[in-house]
Design a protein around this motif. Structure first.
Motif, PDB file in Angstrom:
ATOM      1  N   HIS A 181       7.672   2.716   5.406  1.00 50.86           N
ATOM      2  CA  HIS A 181       8.085   1.314   5.545  1.00 50.86           C
ATOM      3  C   HIS A 181       8.197   0.922   7.016  1.00 50.86           C
ATOM      4  O   HIS A 181       7.731  -0.148   7.422  1.00 50.86           O
ATOM      5  CB  HIS A 181       9.424   1.087   4.843  1.00 50.86           C
ATOM      6  N   ALA A 230      15.268  -7.430   9.677  1.00 51.02           N
ATOM      7  CA  ALA A 230      13.893  -7.009   9.373  1.00 51.02           C
ATOM      8  C   ALA A 230      13.814  -6.142   8.128  1.00 51.02           C
ATOM      9  O   ALA A 230      12.712  -5.797   7.695  1.00 51.02           O
ATOM     10  CB  ALA A 230      13.306  -6.253  10.566  1.00 51.02           C
ATOM     11  N   LEU A 231      14.971  -5.781   7.532  1.00 50.92           N
ATOM     12  CA  LEU A 231      14.988  -4.765   6.484  1.00 50.92           C
ATOM     13  C   LEU A 231      15.483  -5.322   5.156  1.00 50.92           C
ATOM     14  O   LEU A 231      16.538  -5.963   5.101  1.00 50.92           O
ATOM     15  CB  LEU A 231      15.888  -3.598   6.907  1.00 50.92           C
ATOM     16  N   GLU A 279       2.045  -5.032   3.255  1.00 51.68           N
ATOM     17  CA  GLU A 279       3.151  -5.172   2.296  1.00 51.68           C
ATOM     18  C   GLU A 279       3.075  -4.096   1.224  1.00 51.68           C
ATOM     19  O   GLU A 279       4.093  -3.515   0.834  1.00 51.68           O
ATOM     20  CB  GLU A 279       3.108  -6.563   1.676  1.00 51.68           C
ATOM     21  N   ASN A 306       6.233  -2.097   9.068  1.00 56.58           N
ATOM     22  CA  ASN A 306       7.114  -3.240   9.263  1.00 56.58           C
ATOM     23  C   ASN A 306       7.038  -3.647  10.731  1.00 56.58           C
ATOM     24  O   ASN A 306       7.694  -3.059  11.590  1.00 56.58           O
ATOM     25  CB  ASN A 306       8.547  -2.866   8.871  1.00 56.58           C
ATOM     26  N   ARG A 352       4.344  -0.909   2.810  1.00 55.77           N
ATOM     27  CA  ARG A 352       5.795  -0.966   3.058  1.00 55.77           C
ATOM     28  C   ARG A 352       6.587  -0.689   1.789  1.00 55.77           C
ATOM     29  O   ARG A 352       7.644  -0.066   1.835  1.00 55.77           O
ATOM     30  CB  ARG A 352       6.200  -2.346   3.606  1.00 55.77           C
ATOM     31  N   GLY A 398      12.199 -11.254  12.177  1.00 51.45           N
ATOM     32  CA  GLY A 398      12.404 -11.162  10.733  1.00 51.45           C
ATOM     33  C   GLY A 398      13.506 -12.057  10.211  1.00 51.45           C
ATOM     34  O   GLY A 398      13.775 -12.068   8.999  1.00 51.45           O
TER      35      GLY A 398
END
Length: 541
Positions: free
Chosen positions: A234, A356-357, A472, A238, A475, A419
């Motif tokens: 991920h 961002a997570l 995506e 990312n 991720r 993000g």
């Protein structure tokens, strides 16, 4: 019990135009209780850190060995951060915090008796610092992961800033208090104080009962090694987190210099005692506390990228002052400037990583951030300590200042908090796969194919969108991805991606966010014949 005003995870709350004042998170009981308990505990931790640094200067005058105290603190954070983050995402976070805190209390209390008996050597002190750092490493990603469970997402900025304020209040009080306690009751007393204050955190955690925020609680927990691999994958794909990690690396290598060399500045460069050393550490904390209350204003005026650039320049200025300091006032001014710069960068980077997570990988993503932070602190501490051994303390500080100024233009292209505008709430829009028979969860690998039929003139735009979609897919769990074009039928494309197991594909269903959904709809908008055909293939047994 936590009152009704205490939220669970609030990823579905979009950031507000204004994230409120720095004190807004104190409206939430769980945040307030844990914040107070953590501040008290951190006072003890900083007392212990100051005592350990001062104890080493009494055991040896070698600058490299003195700097190894900071290295020994940072190495466990670097080595264990990712495993700790995986644990944070697959076990009960509250129970993990309680168990590790209890083990830390026992370790610190026992070491205090060794100090009292005067049975500590430089190697023994470093071993204890490594062990103490190990307990801290196991809980740091989890502490950061629970912040969105304590306040709404809209107040994440002030919550992170307040956590930094709390850390720096304790940093301002702890080291100065350590000097007084050492003078009154000896070097063993700060270690026992730290053990006692940690008990308050355990009590606060026992009181707190978080609401389960798992979006895939109906599925079994991930296996440990699979969780680590998924976290690394991920992070690799990312881009928002990756930019944060690059900027963090540039800053922490530079900032490690004054943390590692400060005991030597206090003892040798300005010929002070433990009280002066504690005051210098306290001045860093005081500067950070004062800066925290103007951070919302500075962030609105400068934005995250320019704020970090100004703070890095401030760090370089502090290092120049440390290099020139021969009397306490200059060293104190340098410490205040270093504290102001430290919290400005740290709070901005932490929020950049948080936003961002998504929730399912937050612990692992933050653990990678922690690993980068402490890895750079470790390498930097050893580097600047060795340079000080060769060329002297002033040269090491001035060299670090120069490197800090160079990093500003060098890392400018990687932007922070990009993000923040993402909606990482799970969309849950993927339909359940149609099965003709029951599929065992660990059966795999799984091959998923999606067939598109597009107009030939749309090929370039379609491929651009599909490449974005591939990131995506990776991720969220895919370990391989391809797109194939039919040479006999122009405009026919088949996207394929593979996952480790059927269970991992079901987890992928729960991980797709609303932002991901918008990207998928953009790709499917090129399809000209109804809905793209999706097939699921499982490796034959």
């Amino acid at each position: 019990m936590v009152g009704p005003e205490t939220p669970s995870t609030n990823e579905n709350v979009k950031p507000a135009a204004s994230d409120g004042s720095t004190l807004t998170p104190f409206r939430y009981a769980a945040f307030t209780v844990l914040w107070i308990a953590t501040v008290v505990s951190n006072v003890g931790a900083w007392m212990q850190n100051a005592a350990a640094g001062w104890l080493m200067t009494g055991l040896t005058q070698d600058p490299f060995l003195v700097s190894m105290v900071q290295v020994a603190t940072s190495v466990p954070m670097f080595v264990l951060a990712l495993p700790a983050g995986a644990l944070s995402d697959i076990v009960d976070r509250r129970r993990l915090l309680i168990g590790v805190q209890a083990a830390g209390v026992l370790t610190v209390a026992v070491f205090g008796f060794f100090v009292l008996a005067d049975r500590v050597t430089p190697g023994g002190l470093i071993a204890f610092v490594v062990l103490s750092g190990t307990t801290a490493a196991l809980i740091m990603p989890t502490w950061q992961s629970i912040v969105p469970q304590l306040v709404p997402r809209a107040y994440l900025h002030p919550a992170v800033a307040l956590n930094s304020v709390g850390l720096n209040i304790s940093r301002a009080i702890g080291p100065a208090l350590a000097g007084l306690v050492i003078a009154a009751w000896g070097l063993a007393s700060p270690f026992w104080v730290n053990a006692a204050t940690s008990i308050g955190v355990i009590g606060a955690l026992l009181w707190w009962h978080p609401i389960d925020d798992s979006t895939a609680s109906r599925l079994p927990a991930e296996r440990f090694h699979h969780a680590i691999a998924a976290g690394l994958r991920h992070a690799r794909y990312n881009s928002h987190l990756r930019a944060t990690l690059i900027r963090a690396a540039g800053f922490f290598v530079v900032a490690s210099s004054y943390w590692a060399l400060l005991p030597l500045v206090a003892r040798h460069q300005i010929a002070g005692g433990p009280t002066i050393y504690g005051l210098l550490l306290g001045a860093i904390g005081a500067g950070a506390v004062c800066a925290a209350f103007v951070l919302p204003f500075l962030r609105r005026r400068l934005g995250p990228d320019r704020l970090v650039a100004v703070a890095v320049a401030g760090t370089s200025g502090a290092l120049i002052l440390f290099g020139l300091a021969r009397r306490p006032p200059i060293a104190l001014a340098a410490s205040v400037l270093a504290g102001i710069s430290w919290i400005s960068v740290l709070a901005t980077l932490n929020v950049s990583a948080q936003v961002a997570l998504p929730g399912w990988v937050r612990g692992r993503g933050l653990s990678i951030y922690v690993a980068v932070m402490f890895g750079c602190l470790t390498v930097g501490s050893a580097l600047w300590g060795q340079l000080a051994s060769w060329a002297g303390l002033p040269a090491a500080h001035l060299a670090a200042a120069a490197v800090g100024l160079v990093t500003i233009p060098l890392f400018w292209r990687w932007k922070l908090q990009t993000g923040a505008a993402l909606d990482l709430t799970p969309s849950m829009h993927w339909p359940e796969p149609v099965l003709s028979q029951e599929v065992e969860g660990d059966r795999g690998p799984v091959l998923v194919t999606v067939e598109y039929l597009i107009r030939p003139e749309d090929r370039a735009l379609f491929m651009e969108a599909l490449i974005s979609l591939s990131r995506e897919r990776r991720r969220d769990g895919a370990f391989d991805w391809w797109v194939f074009e039919d040479v006999a039928k122009p405009g026919r494309f088949v996207e394929t991606f593979m996952l480790d197991s059927w269970l991992e594909h079901l987890r992928q269903h729960a991980r797709v966010s609303n932002t991901d959904r918008e990207l998928q709809e953009r790709v499917r908008g090129f399809h000209i014949d109804g809905i793209p055909q999706v097939t699921h293939l499982v490796a034959a047994t």
